[in-house]
Design a protein around this motif. Sequence first.
Motif, mmCIF file in Angstrom:
data_model
loop_
_atom_site.group_PDB
_atom_site.id
_atom_site.type_symbol
_atom_site.label_atom_id
_atom_site.label_comp_id
_atom_site.label_asym_id
_atom_site.label_seq_id
_atom_site.Cartn_x
_atom_site.Cartn_y
_atom_site.Cartn_z
ATOM 1 N N ASP A 292 0.831 -1.211 0.000
ATOM 2 C CA ASP A 292 0.000 0.000 0.000
ATOM 3 C C ASP A 292 0.867 1.263 0.000
ATOM 4 O OD1 ASP A 292 -2.243 -1.543 -0.025
ATOM 5 O OD2 ASP A 292 -2.589 -1.420 2.158
ATOM 6 N N TYR A 295 2.483 1.704 -3.352
ATOM 7 C CA TYR A 295 1.481 2.155 -4.331
ATOM 8 C C TYR A 295 1.210 3.654 -4.174
ATOM 9 C CZ TYR A 295 -2.938 2.611 -6.794
ATOM 10 O OH TYR A 295 -3.939 3.030 -7.624
ATOM 11 N N ASP A 296 1.077 4.084 -2.926
ATOM 12 C CA ASP A 296 0.849 5.519 -2.680
ATOM 13 C C ASP A 296 2.016 6.365 -3.205
ATOM 14 O OD1 ASP A 296 -1.557 4.983 -1.532
ATOM 15 O OD2 ASP A 296 -0.798 5.009 0.540
ATOM 16 N N GLU A 297 3.239 5.871 -2.974
ATOM 17 C CA GLU A 297 4.400 6.616 -3.464
ATOM 18 C C GLU A 297 4.423 6.656 -4.993
ATOM 19 O OE1 GLU A 297 6.279 8.390 -1.734
ATOM 20 O OE2 GLU A 297 5.705 7.709 0.276
ATOM 21 N N HIS A 300 1.992 9.224 -6.032
ATOM 22 C CA HIS A 300 2.570 10.551 -5.794
ATOM 23 C C HIS A 300 3.549 10.931 -6.912
ATOM 24 C CE1 HIS A 300 4.270 13.978 -3.727
ATOM 25 N NE2 HIS A 300 5.489 13.444 -3.825
#
Length: 479
Positions: A292, A295-297, A300
Motif C-alpha cells: 500500500d 502504491y501511494d508513493e 505521488h
Amino acid sequence: MLGMNKSIFRRLILSYMFTIVVGIGIVGILMFYFANNYIYSAKQEELLRKGKTVNAYIQEEAIIDDEKQSKLEFFDHSYNARIWVFDQEGKIIATSTQEEVFIGKSVASSIVERVLQGDDAVSRLEFEGLVEPMLSVVVPWGKQDHVYGGIILHSPLTGLSGFIMKIREMFLWATLFGILFSTVMVSYLSWTISRPLQQIDRAASRIGMGNYDERIQIKSEDEIGDLAHTINKMAEKLEIIEVERQKLDNLRSDFLANISHELRTPLTTMQGFLEALQDGLIEEEGRQRYYDVMYDETIHMNRLVDDLMDLIKLENKEITLSKYPIDIKSILEKEKFKFEKEALDKYIDIKLNLIEPLPKAYSDPVRLEQIINNLLKNAVKFTEEGEITISAQEDGEYLLLSVQDTGIGISDLDQELIWERFYKVDRGRSKKNKGTGLGLAIVKKLVELHEGKITVQSEIGKGTTFKIWIPSVVEGGTY
C-alpha cells in the motif's frame, strides 16, 4: 585610449594648422597682388597727369629754351620725378637734371611711334644703383595735331618695398598667431572630445567585464552624447538580460534541486521496502501494508510527473484552451461531491454557495475543473476541522469563484511566494501533508490563460480564501 587621443590630437592640429596657414597664405598673396597693382595704377595715373601738366607748359614751341629748362627743373623738384624730352626722331633733347648724361640718346622706336600717334605709354624700368624700381610714363609733346616728340617722367615707387615688407611681416605674425591659436583650440577640442571618449571607453570596459549597472554621465547633445546614450541603453538591456538570465539560472537550479528532492523521497521509500521484501524480512501478513505504501508513493510520483508536464506546457504556451459557454453549477457540484468523503473523514463540512442567476463561464471545462480541483485539494489538505465554502456569483463581465477554508492559513511572506513552483507552505509544519508544490503555480497559469485573475487572502490560524475571476458570457452572445 592614449594612442587614440594622440591620433585625434595629431589629426586635429595638422588639419587646423594646414587650414590656417593655407588660408593666411592665400589672403597674403591676394593682399600683396591687389596692393601692388593698386600702387602701380595710382602712381601711373598720377604720373600721366603730371606729364600732361608739364606738356601744357612747354607745348608752344618745338624747342627747349632756358625758360622751359627752368620749368623742367621746377617740375622735377615738385613732382619728385625726372623729366626727359625727346624729339620726333626719338633723341633726348632735354632733361630736368643738368648732370644727366642721357641727352642725345635715343628712346625705343616702339615708344616713339605710339607717342607720335598721340598715345600715352607706360613702362617699368630699373636703373643701376637704384634700390627701388622706377615707373616711367611717356606723354606726347605738343598740342592737338602738332606733336613735336614726347615727354618722359621717371618716378621711383617710393615705399613699395617697405609696404611689401610690412605685408610679409604681418603675414608672418598672422601665421604664427594662427598656429598658436590653432594649437590652443585643438588642445581644447581634443580635450572636449577625448575626455568623454575616455569615459565611454572606461564604461564600455566595465560593461564588457559584466558590470551592467555602469552608466556614462555625459549630457552633451552632440554625436558623442548620442553614443553615450546608446551605450547606456545597451547597458540597461544587458542588465535586464543578465537579471533574467540569473533568474532563469536560479529557477533551473531550484527546479533540479526540487525535482531531485521530490523524486528521491518516494524512490528511497520504495527502495527500502523492496529490499525488505526481497530479503524476506517482512512476514506475509505485513506485506500488504508495504504494498500500500509503495502504491501511494507511485501515485505521488505519477502526480508529480503529470503536474510537471502541465506546468512545462503552460510555460511554453503549448496548451490551447477549448473555450465555450459552460454551466459552472454542474462543475462545482461535481467537485464538491469528489472531495466530500475525504472532508468528512477530517470532520470538514463542504458548502456550496451559489448566488443566482449565474452567467455561463466562457472557459475550457477540463481546465476549469483542474483549477477548482487544485484549490479544493489544498483546502482539504490544510484544514483539520471546520468548513470549506465554494461560492459563485456574477461580477460584471466576469464570473467570480471563491474557495474559502478555515484551515491553518498562509503568512504574508508566504502569500507572495505560493505561486512559485515547488514552493510549499506546509514545510516544517505538517510532515503528513504531501504535495508536489506545483498546484498553485498551475492554477495561476491556467487562470491567466483564461484571461482572468486570481487573488489570495489569508490569516494564520483563521483560514484562506482564493478568488478567481473567469470571463463570462455577456448579453448578445459576445465574449
